[in-house]
Enzyme design. Structure first.
Site, mmCIF file in Angstrom:
data_model
loop_
_atom_site.group_PDB
_atom_site.id
_atom_site.type_symbol
_atom_site.label_atom_id
_atom_site.label_comp_id
_atom_site.label_asym_id
_atom_site.label_seq_id
_atom_site.Cartn_x
_atom_site.Cartn_y
_atom_site.Cartn_z
ATOM 1 N N SER A 41 1.587 -3.266 1.816
ATOM 2 C CA SER A 41 1.272 -2.278 0.850
ATOM 3 C C SER A 41 0.120 -2.477 -0.335
ATOM 4 O O SER A 41 -0.027 -1.489 -0.863
ATOM 5 C CB SER A 41 2.539 -1.617 0.150
ATOM 6 O OG SER A 41 2.942 -2.643 -1.000
ATOM 7 N N CYS A 42 -0.427 -3.623 -0.056
ATOM 8 C CA CYS A 42 -1.370 -3.788 -1.007
ATOM 9 C C CYS A 42 -2.850 -3.298 -0.566
ATOM 10 O O CYS A 42 -3.182 -3.466 0.699
ATOM 11 C CB CYS A 42 -1.553 -5.248 -1.036
ATOM 12 S SG CYS A 42 -3.253 -6.057 -1.539
ATOM 13 N N THR A 43 -3.473 -2.655 -1.368
ATOM 14 C CA THR A 43 -4.765 -1.678 -1.024
ATOM 15 C C THR A 43 -5.935 -2.867 -0.709
ATOM 16 O O THR A 43 -6.490 -2.882 0.504
ATOM 17 C CB THR A 43 -5.238 -0.889 -1.849
ATOM 18 O OG1 THR A 43 -4.360 -0.115 -2.449
ATOM 19 C CG2 THR A 43 -6.552 -0.213 -1.770
ATOM 20 N N CYS A 87 -5.523 -5.795 0.662
ATOM 21 C CA CYS A 87 -4.934 -6.504 1.792
ATOM 22 C C CYS A 87 -5.324 -5.688 2.936
ATOM 23 O O CYS A 87 -5.809 -5.951 3.918
ATOM 24 C CB CYS A 87 -3.630 -6.739 1.860
ATOM 25 S SG CYS A 87 -2.998 -7.800 0.657
#
Length: 113
Positions: free
Chosen positions: A7-9, A11
């Protein structure tokens, strides 16, 4: 090795860049398969600024710790990060020699050179 959290942008952007360039990588979910203490030590060896480069001191999790990291031994600190990988900045990308923390397109381009 690509340490990531879905959910990390940053990433997702890094993953898209790697796929676009056709770079093969091993993906590790930071929270499901956190780096071992030994892997963390190897990651730190590749940094320019030590723990400051990989530790997310502005994260809510870090603030909740209420710990002075200056008072911890390296072993205690690495164990703490292994137990709570949310303390790490992300993504972390390494080829075993160079380290990139966060989405950094220019550094990723250098990795290809």
């Amino acid at each position: 090795m690509f340490y990531t959290y879905p959910s990390c942008t940053s990433c997702r952007k890094t993953k898209a860049w790697l796929k676009e360039k056709g770079i093969k990588y091993e993906e590790r979910h930071l929270f499901k398969a956190p780096p071992t203490v030994e892997e963390l030590l190897e990651i730190i060896k590749m940094t320019n600024n030590g723990l400051d480069e990989i530790l997310s001191t502005r994260s809510q999790k870090f603030k909740e710790l209420d710990v002075d990291i200056e008072e911890l031994t390296v072993t205690q600190l690495l164990s703490m990060i292994h137990e709570e990988p949310r303390l790490l900045k992300r993504p972390i990308l390494t080829d075993g020699e160079k380290l990139i923390v966060g989405y950094n397109k220019s550094m990723m381009e250098q990795l290809l050179a």
